[in-house]
Design a protein around this motif. Sequence first.
Motif, PDB file in Angstrom:
ATOM      1  N   ALA A 227       0.751  -1.149   0.018  1.00  0.00           N
ATOM      2  CA  ALA A 227       0.057   0.156   0.075  1.00  0.00           C
ATOM      3  C   ALA A 227       0.848   1.075  -0.030  1.00  0.00           C
ATOM      4  CB  ALA A 227      -0.913   0.061   1.135  1.00  0.00           C
ATOM      5  N   PRO A 228       0.343   2.294  -0.603  1.00  0.00           N
ATOM      6  CA  PRO A 228       1.138   3.680  -0.548  1.00  0.00           C
ATOM      7  C   PRO A 228       1.504   4.161   0.923  1.00  0.00           C
ATOM      8  CG  PRO A 228      -0.641   3.695  -2.234  1.00  0.00           C
ATOM      9  CD  PRO A 228      -0.865   2.458  -1.283  1.00  0.00           C
ATOM     10  N   ALA A 229       2.703   4.699   0.926  1.00  0.00           N
ATOM     11  CA  ALA A 229       2.961   4.947   2.287  1.00  0.00           C
ATOM     12  C   ALA A 229       2.288   6.178   2.737  1.00  0.00           C
ATOM     13  CB  ALA A 229       4.508   5.550   2.387  1.00  0.00           C
ATOM     14  N   VAL A 230       1.945   7.233   2.010  1.00  0.00           N
ATOM     15  CA  VAL A 230       0.720   8.027   2.391  1.00  0.00           C
ATOM     16  C   VAL A 230      -0.446   7.687   1.697  1.00  0.00           C
ATOM     17  CG1 VAL A 230       0.335  10.455   2.373  1.00  0.00           C
ATOM     18  CG2 VAL A 230       2.579   9.816   2.772  1.00  0.00           C
ATOM     19  N   PHE A 231      -1.503   7.951   2.292  1.00  0.00           N
ATOM     20  CA  PHE A 231      -2.900   7.703   1.858  1.00  0.00           C
ATOM     21  C   PHE A 231      -3.024   8.546   0.585  1.00  0.00           C
ATOM     22  CE2 PHE A 231      -7.420   7.271   1.249  1.00  0.00           C
ATOM     23  CZ  PHE A 231      -7.668   5.784   1.949  1.00  0.00           C
ATOM     24  N   THR A 232      -3.594   7.888  -0.424  1.00  0.00           N
ATOM     25  CA  THR A 232      -3.753   8.670  -1.596  1.00  0.00           C
ATOM     26  C   THR A 232      -4.690   9.783  -1.780  1.00  0.00           C
ATOM     27  OG1 THR A 232      -3.460   6.602  -2.785  1.00  0.00           O
ATOM     28  CG2 THR A 232      -3.985   8.328  -4.132  1.00  0.00           C
ATOM     29  N   GLY A 233      -4.364  11.005  -1.776  1.00  0.00           N
ATOM     30  CA  GLY A 233      -5.109  12.108  -1.593  1.00  0.00           C
ATOM     31  C   GLY A 233      -6.013  12.356  -3.102  1.00  0.00           C
ATOM     32  N   THR A 234      -6.787  13.377  -2.816  1.00  0.00           N
ATOM     33  CA  THR A 234      -7.728  13.657  -4.118  1.00  0.00           C
ATOM     34  C   THR A 234      -6.827  14.537  -5.111  1.00  0.00           C
ATOM     35  OG1 THR A 234      -8.149  15.795  -2.799  1.00  0.00           O
ATOM     36  CG2 THR A 234     -10.065  14.363  -2.776  1.00  0.00           C
ATOM     37  N   ASP A 235      -5.895  15.200  -4.628  1.00  0.00           N
ATOM     38  CA  ASP A 235      -5.103  15.897  -5.666  1.00  0.00           C
ATOM     39  C   ASP A 235      -4.410  14.501  -6.507  1.00  0.00           C
ATOM     40  OD1 ASP A 235      -3.516  14.822  -3.257  1.00  0.00           O
ATOM     41  OD2 ASP A 235      -1.794  15.706  -3.917  1.00  0.00           O
ATOM     42  N   VAL A 236      -4.114  13.665  -5.991  1.00  0.00           N
ATOM     43  CA  VAL A 236      -3.536  12.535  -6.853  1.00  0.00           C
ATOM     44  C   VAL A 236      -4.537  11.963  -7.810  1.00  0.00           C
ATOM     45  CG1 VAL A 236      -2.460  10.086  -6.924  1.00  0.00           C
ATOM     46  CG2 VAL A 236      -1.909  11.942  -4.958  1.00  0.00           C
ATOM     47  N   TYR A 237      -5.834  11.764  -7.425  1.00  0.00           N
ATOM     48  CA  TYR A 237      -6.796  11.217  -8.338  1.00  0.00           C
ATOM     49  C   TYR A 237      -6.928  12.221  -9.257  1.00  0.00           C
ATOM     50  CZ  TYR A 237      -8.280   7.205  -5.600  1.00  0.00           C
ATOM     51  OH  TYR A 237      -8.626   5.918  -5.141  1.00  0.00           O
ATOM     52  N   GLN A 238      -6.870  13.419  -9.114  1.00  0.00           N
ATOM     53  CA  GLN A 238      -7.333  14.516 -10.102  1.00  0.00           C
ATOM     54  C   GLN A 238      -6.329  14.600 -11.052  1.00  0.00           C
ATOM     55  OE1 GLN A 238     -10.205  16.284 -10.332  1.00  0.00           O
ATOM     56  NE2 GLN A 238      -9.422  17.639 -11.815  1.00  0.00           N
ATOM     57  N   ARG A 239      -4.949  14.403 -10.724  1.00  0.00           N
ATOM     58  CA  ARG A 239      -3.899  14.532 -11.308  1.00  0.00           C
ATOM     59  C   ARG A 239      -3.774  13.219 -12.410  1.00  0.00           C
ATOM     60  NH1 ARG A 239      -0.379  15.762  -7.697  1.00  0.00           N
ATOM     61  NH2 ARG A 239       0.596  13.935  -7.585  1.00  0.00           N
ATOM     62  N   SER A 240      -3.890  12.131 -11.835  1.00  0.00           N
ATOM     63  CA  SER A 240      -3.307  11.114 -12.302  1.00  0.00           C
ATOM     64  C   SER A 240      -4.174   9.580 -12.494  1.00  0.00           C
ATOM     65  CB  SER A 240      -1.830  10.458 -11.825  1.00  0.00           C
ATOM     66  OG  SER A 240      -2.190  10.316 -10.364  1.00  0.00           O
ATOM     67  N   PHE A 241      -5.304   9.724 -12.120  1.00  0.00           N
ATOM     68  CA  PHE A 241      -6.288   8.717 -12.357  1.00  0.00           C
ATOM     69  C   PHE A 241      -6.692   8.611 -13.658  1.00  0.00           C
ATOM     70  CE2 PHE A 241     -10.253   6.266 -11.997  1.00  0.00           C
ATOM     71  CZ  PHE A 241      -9.977   5.212 -10.995  1.00  0.00           C
ATOM     72  N   ASN A 242      -6.466   7.291 -14.366  1.00  0.00           N
ATOM     73  CA  ASN A 242      -7.031   7.320 -15.715  1.00  0.00           C
ATOM     74  C   ASN A 242      -7.915   6.499 -15.935  1.00  0.00           C
ATOM     75  OD1 ASN A 242      -7.259   6.233 -18.302  1.00  0.00           O
ATOM     76  ND2 ASN A 242      -4.857   6.893 -18.836  1.00  0.00           N
ATOM     77  N   PRO A 243      -9.384   7.093 -16.197  1.00  0.00           N
ATOM     78  CA  PRO A 243     -10.492   6.097 -16.178  1.00  0.00           C
ATOM     79  C   PRO A 243     -10.429   5.154 -17.145  1.00  0.00           C
ATOM     80  CG  PRO A 243     -10.920   8.560 -16.686  1.00  0.00           C
ATOM     81  CD  PRO A 243      -9.553   8.509 -16.367  1.00  0.00           C
ATOM     82  N   GLN A 244      -9.970   5.389 -18.542  1.00  0.00           N
ATOM     83  CA  GLN A 244     -10.127   4.312 -19.418  1.00  0.00           C
ATOM     84  C   GLN A 244      -9.291   3.074 -18.899  1.00  0.00           C
ATOM     85  OE1 GLN A 244      -9.027   7.592 -20.191  1.00  0.00           O
ATOM     86  NE2 GLN A 244     -10.231   8.230 -22.023  1.00  0.00           N
ATOM     87  N   GLU A 245      -7.970   3.480 -18.417  1.00  0.00           N
ATOM     88  CA  GLU A 245      -7.180   2.178 -17.949  1.00  0.00           C
ATOM     89  C   GLU A 245      -7.904   1.553 -16.775  1.00  0.00           C
ATOM     90  OE1 GLU A 245      -4.688   1.000 -19.234  1.00  0.00           O
ATOM     91  OE2 GLU A 245      -4.101   2.418 -20.422  1.00  0.00           O
ATOM     92  N   TYR A 246      -8.530   2.214 -16.088  1.00  0.00           N
ATOM     93  CA  TYR A 246      -9.216   1.634 -14.672  1.00  0.00           C
ATOM     94  C   TYR A 246     -10.453   0.944 -15.085  1.00  0.00           C
ATOM     95  CZ  TYR A 246     -12.494   1.608 -10.682  1.00  0.00           C
ATOM     96  OH  TYR A 246     -13.205   1.222  -9.759  1.00  0.00           O
ATOM     97  N   LEU A 247     -11.216   1.269 -16.111  1.00  0.00           N
ATOM     98  CA  LEU A 247     -12.440   0.357 -16.772  1.00  0.00           C
ATOM     99  C   LEU A 247     -11.772  -0.924 -17.617  1.00  0.00           C
ATOM    100  CD1 LEU A 247     -14.499   3.234 -18.295  1.00  0.00           C
ATOM    101  CD2 LEU A 247     -14.957   1.897 -16.498  1.00  0.00           C
TER     102      LEU A 247
END
Length: 264
Positions: free
Chosen positions: A1-21
Amino acid sequence: APAVFTGTDVYQRSFNPQEYLREFYRLTDSQGQPNTFLTQNLRVLQKMFSLDGLRGDTLIDVGCGPTIYQLLSACEHFQEIIALDYTDQNRRELEKWLKKEAGAFDWRPVVEYVCELEGDREKWAEKEEKLRKKVKQVLKCDVTKANPTEPVSLPPADCIVSTLCLEAACKDLATFRSALRNVGALVKPGGHLVMVTVLQETYYAFNNQVFSCLRLDKNMVEEAVEGAGFDVRFSDVQPCPPGNAGADCEAVLSLVARKRASIS
């Protein structure tokens, strides 16, 4: 697991919906293995939305992500759906499907699967149309805010559905409990909360990125739901299918809870 809990800024910056789907929402994986995690969730959602009293005018989906699977059974019982998600690109991806834009994810196999559960696989196109018509708004939300849709105020809904969202959005149990209270305020007394939550998971990963998950057990979730003013009516735990490298969850908790009438 990530050392620091994943924050909203990370989702906004780098969450890729196509890859996730691509990673989590195809009925069979790249090796041709069935996606048991998905089909298990589709079956339990169909079961929960068939329970007495799970109908009404409005349904709010909290933390919809770029997905629609969680609305496929629900859309038969509600007239109007409002989908909420924090991440701009997730909402955009959902809009793509709603508007039948080029490059939208192909949900047809998943829709067919749910139609088959409901008795007629051939109704898939009809269900897709019905869902597209019923989703009236796609809005930004933040479950850590007292009013998650601020600055918009939504009238209280008949039902809220939230799947695989809060455990990824809340860094600790206190935040989770508070988020459930915030989300619970969006539903009217006597209305319902339908939830699907992974248990004992600390991360999920795809596309060479790892995202945090709050490690929860059944009691923690149920106590948080009760603490948010609901009575649990239905609760079911299914083991996570083995051999999924994309996450370390042990089980999936699905529950339906009814909001208590407020004591004025």
